[in-house]
Design a protein around this motif. Sequence first.
Motif, PDB file in Angstrom:
ATOM      1  N   TYR A   8       3.662   8.387   7.960  1.00 12.74           N
ATOM      2  CA  TYR A   8       3.076   8.515   6.615  1.00 12.74           C
ATOM      3  C   TYR A   8       3.767   7.566   5.635  1.00 12.74           C
ATOM      4  N   ILE A   9       5.091   7.481   5.748  1.00 14.88           N
ATOM      5  CA  ILE A   9       5.852   6.603   4.839  1.00 14.88           C
ATOM      6  C   ILE A   9       5.390   5.156   5.022  1.00 14.88           C
ATOM      7  N   ILE A  10       5.288   4.735   6.280  1.00 12.10           N
ATOM      8  CA  ILE A  10       4.888   3.348   6.556  1.00 12.10           C
ATOM      9  C   ILE A  10       3.463   3.102   6.054  1.00 12.10           C
ATOM     10  N   ARG A  11       2.573   4.042   6.353  1.00 11.15           N
ATOM     11  CA  ARG A  11       1.165   3.873   5.967  1.00 11.15           C
ATOM     12  C   ARG A  11       0.999   3.841   4.439  1.00 11.15           C
ATOM     13  N   THR A  12       1.726   4.737   3.760  1.00 10.07           N
ATOM     14  CA  THR A  12       1.598   4.814   2.292  1.00 10.07           C
ATOM     15  C   THR A  12       2.025   3.493   1.652  1.00 10.07           C
ATOM     16  N   ILE A  13       3.135   2.943   2.127  1.00  8.66           N
ATOM     17  CA  ILE A  13       3.615   1.687   1.536  1.00  8.66           C
ATOM     18  C   ILE A  13       2.681   0.537   1.943  1.00  8.66           C
ATOM     19  N   ALA A  14       2.195   0.563   3.182  1.00  9.36           N
ATOM     20  CA  ALA A  14       1.281  -0.501   3.642  1.00  9.36           C
ATOM     21  C   ALA A  14       0.012  -0.528   2.789  1.00  9.36           C
ATOM     22  N   GLU A  15      -0.468   0.656   2.427  1.00 12.05           N
ATOM     23  CA  GLU A  15      -1.744   0.723   1.697  1.00 12.05           C
ATOM     24  C   GLU A  15      -1.578   0.570   0.181  1.00 12.05           C
ATOM     25  N   ALA A  16      -0.339   0.526  -0.298  1.00 15.48           N
ATOM     26  CA  ALA A  16      -0.094   0.437  -1.749  1.00 15.48           C
ATOM     27  C   ALA A  16      -0.406  -0.973  -2.253  1.00 15.48           C
ATOM     28  N   PRO A  17      -0.673  -1.103  -3.553  1.00 13.67           N
ATOM     29  CA  PRO A  17      -0.933  -2.448  -4.105  1.00 13.67           C
ATOM     30  C   PRO A  17       0.282  -3.364  -3.914  1.00 13.67           C
ATOM     31  N   ASN A  18      -0.008  -4.662  -3.868  1.00 23.20           N
ATOM     32  CA  ASN A  18       1.074  -5.658  -3.779  1.00 23.20           C
ATOM     33  C   ASN A  18       1.998  -5.530  -4.991  1.00 23.20           C
ATOM     34  N   ASP A  19       3.175  -6.104  -4.877  1.00 22.59           N
ATOM     35  CA  ASP A  19       4.146  -6.189  -5.978  1.00 22.59           C
ATOM     36  C   ASP A  19       4.585  -4.815  -6.503  1.00 22.59           C
ATOM     37  N   THR A  20       4.669  -3.829  -5.610  1.00 21.86           N
ATOM     38  CA  THR A  20       5.181  -2.517  -6.030  1.00 21.86           C
ATOM     39  C   THR A  20       6.623  -2.396  -5.540  1.00 21.86           C
ATOM     40  N   ARG A  21       7.355  -1.479  -6.194  1.00 23.48           N
ATOM     41  CA  ARG A  21       8.772  -1.294  -5.846  1.00 23.48           C
ATOM     42  C   ARG A  21       8.973   0.129  -5.323  1.00 23.48           C
ATOM     43  N   TRP A  22       9.710   0.259  -4.235  1.00 19.38           N
ATOM     44  CA  TRP A  22       9.841   1.551  -3.560  1.00 19.38           C
ATOM     45  C   TRP A  22      11.294   1.942  -3.325  1.00 19.38           C
ATOM     46  N   LEU A  23      11.542   3.243  -3.432  1.00 19.99           N
ATOM     47  CA  LEU A  23      12.830   3.801  -2.990  1.00 19.99           C
ATOM     48  C   LEU A  23      12.493   4.731  -1.831  1.00 19.99           C
ATOM     49  N   VAL A  24      13.117   4.501  -0.673  1.00 21.94           N
ATOM     50  CA  VAL A  24      12.699   5.234   0.528  1.00 21.94           C
ATOM     51  C   VAL A  24      13.851   6.089   1.082  1.00 21.94           C
ATOM     52  N   GLY A  25      13.569   7.373   1.229  1.00 22.91           N
ATOM     53  CA  GLY A  25      14.583   8.316   1.750  1.00 22.91           C
ATOM     54  C   GLY A  25      14.304   8.667   3.197  1.00 22.91           C
ATOM     55  N   GLN A  47       4.065  -9.289   0.779  1.00 23.03           N
ATOM     56  CA  GLN A  47       3.106  -8.686  -0.170  1.00 23.03           C
ATOM     57  C   GLN A  47       3.775  -8.436  -1.527  1.00 23.03           C
ATOM     58  N   GLY A  48       4.963  -8.957  -1.683  1.00 21.63           N
ATOM     59  CA  GLY A  48       5.680  -8.786  -2.944  1.00 21.63           C
ATOM     60  C   GLY A  48       6.220  -7.379  -3.133  1.00 21.63           C
ATOM     61  N   LYS A  49       6.268  -6.584  -2.044  1.00 21.38           N
ATOM     62  CA  LYS A  49       6.759  -5.202  -2.175  1.00 21.38           C
ATOM     63  C   LYS A  49       8.288  -5.200  -2.013  1.00 21.38           C
ATOM     64  N   ILE A  50       8.932  -4.578  -2.969  1.00 22.62           N
ATOM     65  CA  ILE A  50      10.400  -4.503  -2.897  1.00 22.62           C
ATOM     66  C   ILE A  50      10.761  -3.091  -2.438  1.00 22.62           C
ATOM     67  N   ILE A  51      11.465  -3.029  -1.319  1.00 20.15           N
ATOM     68  CA  ILE A  51      11.779  -1.714  -0.740  1.00 20.15           C
ATOM     69  C   ILE A  51      13.291  -1.534  -0.708  1.00 20.15           C
ATOM     70  N   GLN A  52      13.710  -0.396  -1.248  1.00 21.10           N
ATOM     71  CA  GLN A  52      15.142  -0.117  -1.366  1.00 21.10           C
ATOM     72  C   GLN A  52      15.479   1.151  -0.586  1.00 21.10           C
TER      73      GLN A  52
END
Length: 365
Positions: free
Chosen positions: A270-287, A303-308
């Motif tokens: 679910y985590i992978i799918r949610t981030i994959a389907e999110a708009p480009n250039d979004t920033r994420w904090l992942v637990g 895709q310009g997604k920043i994942i922390q």
Amino acid sequence: MQHEAIDFEHYDLLQDEACAQRIIEAKKMLGKRAVILAHHYQRADVYRHADLTGDSLKLSFLAAQTDADYLVFCGVHFMAEVADILSSPQQVAILPDMSAGCSMADMASLSNVERAWRDLADVLDPDEKITPVTYINSAADLKAFCGEHGGIVCTSSNAGKVLQWSFKQREKVLFFPDQHLGRWSGHQLGIPLDEMVVWNFDEPLGGLTPEQIKKAKILLWKGHCSVHQMFQPHHIIRFRNQHPDGIVISHPECSFEVCKASDFVGSTEYIIRTIAEAPNDTRWLVGTELNLVSRITEEFKSQGKIIQFMSPMVCMCSTMARIDPQHLAWTLENLVNGNVVNQIKVPESEAKLAKLSLDRMLKIS
Ligand code: 13P
Ligand code: SF4
């Protein structure tokens, strides 16, 4: 043609890159006879060789569907057990390193669960009033216990549905071994926190009074995942202060407070799918576990997604990491030579009962 089994000591000092080449060669020689299944937490140098990947639920379905002779499971012990239970009797499930266990799964043993069932019988009739629910992160004998007592297995992606099914069978649930997944899933169904009490398996009657047991909807086993306990609400607060537009996503094995403070909560898939389907250039904090987070950080960069990663500390699942290229090369080259090493075989009577509780889960998933 069968040769003598090769000892692991011949692989221990092999360089990772040399192992990678040998794994690729061995896979070619085995062809469709062997399939490599890998959980999302596997290290990159193992994950790259996988034929099938997924979270626990997806891997269970895949293990039940493949017709390969050998199911080489790059994950932890309970996952290989599930692959053995759900595959046909001629198929062979293999865990490249037998010491790849799950510390959370070890927090519930059959003797402790049976003792809980006996203790509960002093207060109510557990077979009439309680549905036992085991998280898939548990040994096969606990899945068999659930099969025998009208219970069911759940994973982090279907725990809510499984609880709904369970409450249709009986009025209460004994949920083991992860209290956090149980509490979060119960909360999602609207069950008040004070009707979900912790069962401390070290104490008589779980450390509860008969009144607390009678009032409870869910008895939560006192177990947890030490990797996911590293994530704290203050990590989320700091991230939100720095990045007000940032989005927070966590695995339900995190504490209730972390889940509550997150925007999304779900399984690794679910985590992978949610981030994959999110708009480009979004920033994420992942637990969730570091290997997964590092992989998707690279994957979604374009895709310009920043994942922390949520914690400032390195928190990996150290048991998952025991599956390394050396063990994988050893396992596969032995198969090429006609030798099965590290087979996971659940005893037949246990497997039959465990399959009952797994099938109940697969049916409603
Ligand atoms: P998933 O089913 O979400 O992949 O979780 C398995 C696990 O062990 C998480 O710690
Ligand atoms: Fe077990 Fe936690 Fe590792 Fe998942 S991350 S396999 S629950 S120890």
